[in-house]
Each structure stands twice: as structure tokens, then as C-alpha cells.
Design a protein around this motif. Structure first.
Motif, PDB file in Angstrom:
ATOM      1  N   GLY A 279      46.204  35.524  55.650  1.00  0.00           N
ATOM      2  CA  GLY A 279      46.086  34.210  56.263  1.00  0.00           C
ATOM      3  C   GLY A 279      46.081  33.059  55.272  1.00  0.00           C
ATOM      4  N   PHE A 280      45.858  33.348  53.997  1.00  0.00           N
ATOM      5  CA  PHE A 280      45.865  32.299  52.971  1.00  0.00           C
ATOM      6  C   PHE A 280      47.225  32.138  52.295  1.00  0.00           C
ATOM      7  CE2 PHE A 280      41.358  33.603  53.119  1.00  0.00           C
ATOM      8  CZ  PHE A 280      40.779  32.375  53.376  1.00  0.00           C
ATOM      9  N   SER A 281      48.153  33.063  52.544  1.00  0.00           N
ATOM     10  CA  SER A 281      49.448  33.025  51.853  1.00  0.00           C
ATOM     11  C   SER A 281      50.165  31.703  52.069  1.00  0.00           C
ATOM     12  CB  SER A 281      50.323  34.184  52.333  1.00  0.00           C
ATOM     13  OG  SER A 281      49.785  35.429  51.953  1.00  0.00           O
ATOM     14  N   GLY A 282      50.168  31.226  53.318  1.00  0.00           N
ATOM     15  CA  GLY A 282      50.859  29.985  53.624  1.00  0.00           C
ATOM     16  C   GLY A 282      50.064  28.736  53.327  1.00  0.00           C
ATOM     17  N   ILE A 283      48.850  28.911  52.790  1.00  0.00           N
ATOM     18  CA  ILE A 283      47.982  27.779  52.475  1.00  0.00           C
ATOM     19  C   ILE A 283      47.877  27.563  50.968  1.00  0.00           C
ATOM     20  CG2 ILE A 283      45.588  26.935  52.640  1.00  0.00           C
ATOM     21  CD1 ILE A 283      45.383  28.525  55.277  1.00  0.00           C
ATOM     22  N   THR A 284      47.922  28.653  50.199  1.00  0.00           N
ATOM     23  CA  THR A 284      47.716  28.550  48.745  1.00  0.00           C
ATOM     24  C   THR A 284      48.937  29.017  47.946  1.00  0.00           C
ATOM     25  OG1 THR A 284      46.651  30.739  48.710  1.00  0.00           O
ATOM     26  CG2 THR A 284      45.222  28.820  48.974  1.00  0.00           C
ATOM     27  N   PHE A 422      55.715  36.585  42.656  1.00  0.00           N
ATOM     28  CA  PHE A 422      55.352  37.504  43.736  1.00  0.00           C
ATOM     29  C   PHE A 422      53.958  37.145  44.242  1.00  0.00           C
ATOM     30  CE2 PHE A 422      56.264  41.998  45.237  1.00  0.00           C
ATOM     31  CZ  PHE A 422      55.189  42.072  46.109  1.00  0.00           C
ATOM     32  N   THR A 423      53.895  36.519  45.416  1.00  0.00           N
ATOM     33  CA  THR A 423      52.605  36.141  45.985  1.00  0.00           C
ATOM     34  C   THR A 423      52.035  37.295  46.800  1.00  0.00           C
ATOM     35  OG1 THR A 423      53.541  35.205  48.026  1.00  0.00           O
ATOM     36  CG2 THR A 423      53.372  33.746  46.119  1.00  0.00           C
ATOM     37  N   THR A 424      50.721  37.442  46.787  1.00  0.00           N
ATOM     38  CA  THR A 424      50.089  38.543  47.513  1.00  0.00           C
ATOM     39  C   THR A 424      48.668  38.182  47.923  1.00  0.00           C
ATOM     40  OG1 THR A 424      49.461  40.882  47.414  1.00  0.00           O
ATOM     41  CG2 THR A 424      49.417  39.664  45.334  1.00  0.00           C
ATOM     42  N   THR A 441      46.478  34.956  46.607  1.00  0.00           N
ATOM     43  CA  THR A 441      46.258  33.875  47.564  1.00  0.00           C
ATOM     44  C   THR A 441      44.807  33.445  47.640  1.00  0.00           C
ATOM     45  OG1 THR A 441      45.833  35.354  49.444  1.00  0.00           O
ATOM     46  CG2 THR A 441      48.133  34.818  48.978  1.00  0.00           C
ATOM     47  N   ASN A 442      43.898  34.293  47.160  1.00  0.00           N
ATOM     48  CA  ASN A 442      42.475  33.982  47.295  1.00  0.00           C
ATOM     49  C   ASN A 442      41.708  34.426  46.051  1.00  0.00           C
ATOM     50  OD1 ASN A 442      41.216  36.851  47.906  1.00  0.00           O
ATOM     51  ND2 ASN A 442      43.073  36.705  49.161  1.00  0.00           N
ATOM     52  N   PRO A 443      40.606  33.757  45.736  1.00  0.00           N
ATOM     53  CA  PRO A 443      39.855  34.063  44.516  1.00  0.00           C
ATOM     54  C   PRO A 443      39.281  35.473  44.493  1.00  0.00           C
ATOM     55  CG  PRO A 443      39.204  31.927  45.401  1.00  0.00           C
ATOM     56  CD  PRO A 443      40.049  32.588  46.456  1.00  0.00           C
ATOM     57  N   GLN A 444      38.917  35.998  45.671  1.00  0.00           N
ATOM     58  CA  GLN A 444      38.299  37.326  45.722  1.00  0.00           C
ATOM     59  C   GLN A 444      39.274  38.398  45.216  1.00  0.00           C
ATOM     60  OE1 GLN A 444      38.308  35.142  48.368  1.00  0.00           O
ATOM     61  NE2 GLN A 444      36.193  34.447  48.062  1.00  0.00           N
ATOM     62  N   LEU A 445      40.527  38.303  45.651  1.00  0.00           N
ATOM     63  CA  LEU A 445      41.541  39.258  45.193  1.00  0.00           C
ATOM     64  C   LEU A 445      41.785  39.100  43.693  1.00  0.00           C
ATOM     65  CD1 LEU A 445      43.764  41.386  45.637  1.00  0.00           C
ATOM     66  CD2 LEU A 445      45.311  39.505  46.240  1.00  0.00           C
ATOM     67  N   ALA A 446      41.892  37.863  43.241  1.00  0.00           N
ATOM     68  CA  ALA A 446      42.144  37.611  41.819  1.00  0.00           C
ATOM     69  C   ALA A 446      41.050  38.209  40.949  1.00  0.00           C
ATOM     70  CB  ALA A 446      42.263  36.114  41.569  1.00  0.00           C
ATOM     71  N   ILE A 453      46.697  40.925  38.841  1.00  0.00           N
ATOM     72  CA  ILE A 453      46.985  39.527  39.182  1.00  0.00           C
ATOM     73  C   ILE A 453      47.167  38.673  37.921  1.00  0.00           C
ATOM     74  CG2 ILE A 453      46.093  37.470  40.332  1.00  0.00           C
ATOM     75  CD1 ILE A 453      46.970  39.742  42.238  1.00  0.00           C
ATOM     76  N   ASP A 454      48.223  37.845  37.947  1.00  0.00           N
ATOM     77  CA  ASP A 454      48.520  36.953  36.820  1.00  0.00           C
ATOM     78  C   ASP A 454      48.011  35.528  37.028  1.00  0.00           C
ATOM     79  OD1 ASP A 454      50.400  38.687  35.087  1.00  0.00           O
ATOM     80  OD2 ASP A 454      51.276  38.878  37.082  1.00  0.00           O
ATOM     81  N   PHE A 455      47.896  35.113  38.300  1.00  0.00           N
ATOM     82  CA  PHE A 455      47.463  33.730  38.560  1.00  0.00           C
ATOM     83  C   PHE A 455      46.725  33.679  39.885  1.00  0.00           C
ATOM     84  CE2 PHE A 455      47.794  29.259  39.721  1.00  0.00           C
ATOM     85  CZ  PHE A 455      47.593  28.622  38.504  1.00  0.00           C
ATOM     86  N   ASN A 456      45.656  32.896  39.932  1.00  0.00           N
ATOM     87  CA  ASN A 456      44.835  32.745  41.122  1.00  0.00           C
ATOM     88  C   ASN A 456      45.187  31.441  41.831  1.00  0.00           C
ATOM     89  OD1 ASN A 456      42.828  32.583  43.070  1.00  0.00           O
ATOM     90  ND2 ASN A 456      41.255  31.926  41.610  1.00  0.00           N
TER      91      ASN A 456
END
Length: 505
Positions: A279-284, A422-424, A441-446, A453-456
Motif C-alpha cells: 500500500g505504500f508503493s504508490g506513495i513513497t 526495483f521498488t519493493t 517503500t517503508n522504513p520497517q522493511l528497510a 535494501i539499497d535505499f529507504n
């Protein structure tokens, strides 16, 4: 108090929860006060108004489906009460005025770079005018029968040759017992890899009796740099391993002489991909990549957007940005051609999103697609590429290909992408033949999957967007210049897969 909801446009009748919301939470956004009717997970949608049965559910300013039943203000909006509105047939129109505005907007950005100067990277210039951001040695088998030979030589090369960016064998099961388009698609992808500028040297390995004969494959390749691209047919060698080692050693001597030079960032070709959306993919993450796309195209660079099935439901957004009517017609043909691919196999076009997407908050394919296409920013669409066709036109190109992660990253690589953004939202270790920049897409995943992950991009939820964009552009420059390796490179995660749609003999 921290923001708990985001409404993407003022036309939306839903908002997205930025954190998990317990039932009974009282929230306010844009002057609207609501009370949640149930627990709403982070990334999922909540109704801002009462939505009648059959009425459109609107997110990103566009319908993402219709209400299967009455939805009350504060209700959780998801698969329980929303259905896709997609159909196999659709009518498309070209909005020339909108396209003109997008072109004018991009022209203004181009003028800004013309006066301020284009950022630079350090890369390898090739004899044919291409540039490479890596200087690997690639082993490309013409047929799956020689995969293990290729892997054996890959291991030997990495142990003995000292190539900074490594020796990589792109193994696959094809090259024989294929007919028609399948056979040609295999050859196109392999040819694109053989001529990819990230490879300073290439060893093409054949068996000798396959359909994709070395003679016919050489004819497809056309003129090559014979110092850097070598060929070996295993049935013609007494000891193919020893012969392969000698050829790799020759290539290593050439590759080790190469030096990076300062070049404008406009020489970059960048692919865009998303996998495990939420749900954050299209926001961040996707909007961040879209803003980068705008900057790269304004510099004079090239962007490649693929995953055609994940354009369904948002295709008109891309069509409206076609720089002229001829490009619009090409986009329509690409979309309708891929829909026919589905229906010819008896499949509906909306059998998407995946279970992981739904768990992350994506409800319908329209919901997913409208988030996905944001990776293209507002850049005008300058061209449409067929499967395996090389990107030669500057600007944003749409590439014919599926959404499958490995297949789509492979075709972008074969079409000339130097790297893939590559966004995820769910996380994945996957890597393409080219550096694959994983953007959370979100800090928790990063935080949880820092080894992937390369970028948050989740920083956009709490930080200034210009600062985040500047940091992201700096990262891309560093990766392109070889001063930073992507996590997939560090982990050694890279592979290929080729689209198959026919008979195996």
C-alpha cells in the motif's frame, strides 16, 4: 501528533493508513473526521465518505474498482467490498492537449539543466559509442546443454582472473527445441546480453547441434568487437574447459586495461521495476523513482518502463503522455497485444494482484497499476519497444514484457539498461544481470532486510522530499560510477529468465 492517514489526491474517496489503526480510532484528514469501523492494517485503505454499492472507489484520483456493497465512512476498504472494473476490451483516446503540457513541462526542465549543467558519472566508454557502468566478463550459453560448463568456467574465472566486477554466466534452459517466436525471443535476449556495454568481455558458448547454431547467432549479432567477444563450440573442442579458460584469460587481459572516465549522467539508460508491492508503493518508492525519471529524462537520459500487465487499469495515464499520436497508437497496440496474449490462453486480464500484494494493502489490479506507473513520473512517452528490442531513443520508453520479476528485469537488461531501479514493499533478494537497486517503500522493511535494501523511500513519510530525492540521485551516481555496489551484487544474487509462449519439441 504524527500523521496517521494520507489522501493522495483531493478527488479520492479513500485514504491510506500510515500505521495500523485499531477499531474505533477517531481520525481527521482534510477537514473530514471519521471513526474506523474495524482494525485497519498499515498500507490499507479507509473510506472517507459513504460509498454506495456500484459506485467507484477512487485513489490516485482515478477509479480502482467499484463497491461490491455499501461501504460506510470509516470502513476498511479492501477485497471484502471492492471489485475490479477491468474488462478485456477498452476504448482509448489521445489527449493531445495534456501531452503537449507534459512535453512543455519537460522542455522547461531540460532548459534548466542546460543552464546549470548535467551531473556526471564515471563509466567505461566502448568503441561503438555505448557506455558501461560495470566491466565484468560475461559467459553467455547459446543453449541450456552447456549451462554446467558455463558455471564451471564462471567459478574458475572468479577464483583466478581477478576481475573487479566478476565473471558471470547467464544460464538458461533454452536455445534448442523451440519454434517461431519463442526461438527468436531467446536469441534476441541472448544477443542483447552479448552486446551489453556493462560487459567488458564476453565468451559465447555453444554446444554444436542446437537450433540456435553459432553461425546463425553470429549473423544475428552482426558486427562485434572481436577483441572483446569470443566464441567457443564445445563439440569442436578436445577439452572445452581448458579452451574456455584460455579464452577467459585473453578477455581478462583486455578488460583489466579499461579505465573509467567522467561522462554526463545523460548517457545512462535506467530500467524501472516493482516487485512485492504494498500500500505504500504508490506513495513513497514509485513516486520517488518517478521524480528521478523526470530528472534523468530532463538531463537527456533514457528510462525504460515495462511490466505491461501492471499497466492494465492505468494505461490511459501513459497514453495521455505519448509525445505524439503515432506513439499513442504504439502504446495502444502494446496494451491490446498483451491483453490478447492473456485471452489467447483463456486467462482474464485482471488476475492480479498477488496474495502478498493484497496482504500489503493493494486491492485490485487498477490499485496496483496506478501505483506502478508512477515510476514513469510525468515524463512524456517517447517510444515503445518490442520484447528484446534495444533502447536507442532518448526519453521514456515503454518496453513490451510481463510483470514477472526475473523475466522483466532480464528483458530490461537485454534492452540496454545499465541498472534497474526495483521498488519493493515486501522485499526480495532478486537481481538482474545489471546492478539492481532495491528501494524499500517503508522504513520497517528497510530496517529488517538491510541486507537486501539499497535505499529507504519510506523516508518520504517524515522527511523533506527534495532532500530524499537529492540523496537518491547521489546514490545512483555512486552506483553508476562503481564506488558503491548494490546489495544484489554484494550478495551475488543475479540471474536471467526468458519469456516462453509456445511449443517445446
Amino acid at each position: 501528533m504524527a500523521q496517521k492517514l494520507i489522501r493522495i489526491t483531493d478527488r479520492d474517496n479513500v485514504a491510506v493508513a500510515l500505521e495500523s489503526l485499531p477499531q474505533g480510532s477517531v481520525l481527521e484528514i482534510d477537514g473530514i473526521t471519521l471513526t474506523t469501523g474495524s482494525n485497519i492494517p498499515a498500507g490499507h485503505k479507509v473510506a472517507l465518505f459513504d460509498i454506495k454499492e456500484g459506485e467507484s472507489v477512487v485513489k490516485y484520483g482515478y477509479p480502482i474498482g467499484y463497491a461490491k456493497c455499501e461501504i460506510r465512512k470509516g470502513d476498511w476498504v479492501h477485497t471484502i467490498n471492492v471489485h475490479t472494473a477491468l474488462k478485456e476490451e477498452a476504448e482509448y483516446t489521445y489527449d493531445a492537449a495534456y501531452a503537449k503540457d507534459c512535453v512543455a513541462e519537460m522542455d522547461a526542465k531540460k532548459k534548466s539543466y542546460a543552464s546549470s549543467g548535467i551531473p556526471t558519472i564515471k563509466a567505461y566508454e566502448r568503441k561503438n559509442g555505448d557506455i558501461g557502468i560495470r566491466n565484468s566478463i560475461w559467459i553467455v550459453p547459446t543453449v541450456g546443454c552447456v549451462n554446467q560448463i558455463s558455471k564451471t568456467l564462471e567459478a574458475w574465472g572468479n577464483e583466478n582472473l581477478g576481475i573487479e566486477d566478476g565473471v558471470h554466466a547467464w544460464v538458461h534452459p533454452f536455445g534448442c527445441s523451440q519454434l517461431g517466436d519463442d526461438h527468436e525471443n531467446t536469441r534476441k535476449i541472448l544477443a542483447g546480453l552479448v552486446k551489453h556495454p556493462n560487459a567488458g568481455g564476453v565468451l559465447v558458448i555453444g554446444l554444436g547441434c542446437e537450433n540456435n547454431t553459432m553461425e546463425s547467432f553470429k549473423a544475428m549479432l552482426g558486427e562485434v568487437d572481436e577483441e572483446r567477444i569470443k566464441f567457443m563450440v564445445c563439440q569442436e573442442e578436445t577439452d572445452e574447459i581448458e579452451s574456455g579458460k584460455k579464452i577467459l584469460s585473453q578477455l581478462a587481459e583486455v578488460v583489466k586495461k579499461d579505465q573509467r572516465t567522467a561522462l554526463p549522467m545523460s548517457r545512462l539508460i535506467v530500467g524501472m521495476k516493482c516487485g512485492g508491492s504494498d500500500g505504500f508503493s504508490g506513495i513513497t518508492a514509485n513516486p520517488l523513482v518517478g521524480r528521478f525519471t523526470n530528472e534523468l529524462v530532463a538531463m537527456g537520459g533514457t528510462a525504460i518502463l515495462t511490466e505491461v500487465p501492471e499497466m492494465f487499469g492505468a494505461e490511459q495515464v501513459l497514453m495521455n503522455r505519448a509525445e505524439n499520436e503515432a506513439v499513442f497508437e504504439d502504446v495502444v497496440s502494446m496494451i491490446n497485444g498483451f491483453k490478447h496474449y492473456f485471452t489467447s490462453h483463456g486467462q482474464v486480464v485482471y488476475e492480479n494482484p498477488s496474495p502478498g500484494n493484497k496482504m500489503g494493502g493493494i486491492t485490485t489490479l487498477e490499485d496496483k497499476s496506478l501505483g506502478c506507473v508512477q515510476k514513469g513520473g510525468r515524463a512524456p512517452v517517447s517510444g515503445v519497444l518490442k520484447y528484446g528490442e534495444k533502447a536507442t531513443r532518448k526519453g521514456m520508453n515503454l518496453l513490451t514484457g510481463p510483470g514477472n520479476d526475473i523475466v522483466s528485469t532480464t528483458v530490461q537488461s537485454a534492452s540496454g539498461a545499465h541498472m534497474i531501479l526495483f521498488t519493493t514493499g515486501r522485499g526480495t533478494p532478486l537481481g538482474a544481470p545489471v546492478p539492481t537497486v532495491k528501494i524499500a517503500t517503508n522504513p520497517q522493511l528497510a530496517e529488517k532486510k538491510a541486507n537486501w535494501i539499497d535505499f529507504n523511500a519510506g523516508r518520504l513519510l517524515s522527511e523533506d522530499s527534495e532532500t530524499v530525492l537529492d540523496d537518491f540521485i547521489s546514490l545512483i551516481q555512486a552506483i553508476a560510477s562503481g564506488t558503491i555496489k548494490t546489495k544484489n551484487e554484494i550478495n551475488g544474487y543475479s540471474e536471467i529468465s526468458i519469456l516462453k509462449d509456445g511449443v517445446v519439441l
